[in-house]
Design an enzyme around this catalytic site. Sequence first.
Site, PDB file in Angstrom:
ATOM      1  N   GLU A  61      -2.935  -5.007  -3.066  1.00 47.81           N
ATOM      2  CA  GLU A  61      -3.376  -5.910  -3.871  1.00 47.81           C
ATOM      3  C   GLU A  61      -3.535  -5.238  -5.607  1.00 47.81           C
ATOM      4  O   GLU A  61      -3.010  -5.797  -6.375  1.00 47.81           O
ATOM      5  CB  GLU A  61      -4.848  -6.520  -3.492  1.00 47.81           C
ATOM      6  N   ASN A  70       0.920  -1.070  -0.175  1.00 45.17           N
ATOM      7  CA  ASN A  70       0.073   0.245  -0.064  1.00 45.17           C
ATOM      8  C   ASN A  70       0.976   1.136  -0.074  1.00 45.17           C
ATOM      9  O   ASN A  70       2.105   1.401   0.509  1.00 45.17           O
ATOM     10  CB  ASN A  70      -1.158  -0.003   1.102  1.00 45.17           C
ATOM     11  N   GLU A  94       0.148   5.131   0.597  1.00 43.61           N
ATOM     12  CA  GLU A  94      -0.745   6.481   0.947  1.00 43.61           C
ATOM     13  C   GLU A  94      -0.305   7.608   0.228  1.00 43.61           C
ATOM     14  O   GLU A  94       0.749   7.798  -0.168  1.00 43.61           O
ATOM     15  CB  GLU A  94      -0.931   6.440   2.611  1.00 43.61           C
ATOM     16  N   ASN A  95      -1.074   8.609   0.429  1.00 44.97           N
ATOM     17  CA  ASN A  95      -0.943   9.877  -0.216  1.00 44.97           C
ATOM     18  C   ASN A  95      -1.546  10.992   0.667  1.00 44.97           C
ATOM     19  O   ASN A  95      -2.764  10.560   1.399  1.00 44.97           O
ATOM     20  CB  ASN A  95      -1.427  10.248  -1.579  1.00 44.97           C
ATOM     21  N   ALA A  96      -0.997  12.092   0.893  1.00 46.19           N
ATOM     22  CA  ALA A  96      -1.847  13.115   1.734  1.00 46.19           C
ATOM     23  C   ALA A  96      -3.215  13.647   1.370  1.00 46.19           C
ATOM     24  O   ALA A  96      -4.065  13.774   1.963  1.00 46.19           O
ATOM     25  CB  ALA A  96      -0.861  14.418   1.827  1.00 46.19           C
ATOM     26  N   CYS A 105      -3.910   0.598  -2.729  1.00 48.08           N
ATOM     27  CA  CYS A 105      -3.920  -0.436  -2.027  1.00 48.08           C
ATOM     28  C   CYS A 105      -2.692  -1.634  -2.472  1.00 48.08           C
ATOM     29  O   CYS A 105      -2.440  -1.494  -3.689  1.00 48.08           O
ATOM     30  CB  CYS A 105      -5.209  -1.548  -1.882  1.00 48.08           C
ATOM     31  N   CYS A 159     -10.391  -3.645  -4.197  1.00 46.70           N
ATOM     32  CA  CYS A 159      -9.534  -4.641  -4.583  1.00 46.70           C
ATOM     33  C   CYS A 159     -10.369  -6.031  -5.130  1.00 46.70           C
ATOM     34  O   CYS A 159      -9.813  -6.561  -6.052  1.00 46.70           O
ATOM     35  CB  CYS A 159      -8.513  -4.806  -3.650  1.00 46.70           C
TER      36      CYS A 159
END
Length: 143
Positions: free
Chosen positions: A61, A48, A50-52, A59, A100
């Site tokens: 997957e 995974n 993430e981003n602000a 994800c 997903c």
Amino acid sequence: MSKAVDFDRKKLIQTAMDHIAGAYAPYSGFHVSAALLMSDGRVYTGVNVENASYPAGICAERNAIFHAIAQDKNAKLVAVAIVGGPNGDIKDYCAPCGVCRQVMREFGNPADIRVIMAKSTEDYKEMTLEELLPMSFGPEFLK
């Protein structure tokens, strides 16, 4: 009807476990790693990221699936092993999110795709995608 699938589940789980440190999860702190086996025999991994701007993240997957399809758009998904936990500490089974599950559905027969949610190579749950996503909508409906 589901067909029997022969592959090394422990090796696929270990591959996912080996990559969990690569997850980028500064906001949730929940690290996820996935290893997937494609019909051409190749294994792909994803974590995974993430981003602000939360929706811009991805994800594990989907990260792995998109990479696999970029390499061979005709390969089908055979199995995916998923591990995850706070700060990469795997203590429980990590199930794929709904998005997903739908993406997995695009790339194979849901009765044949194996989804392995693991705590370790010895402790895991395995289900078909059909069990996780019953009565699903797939590409065959658009033909």
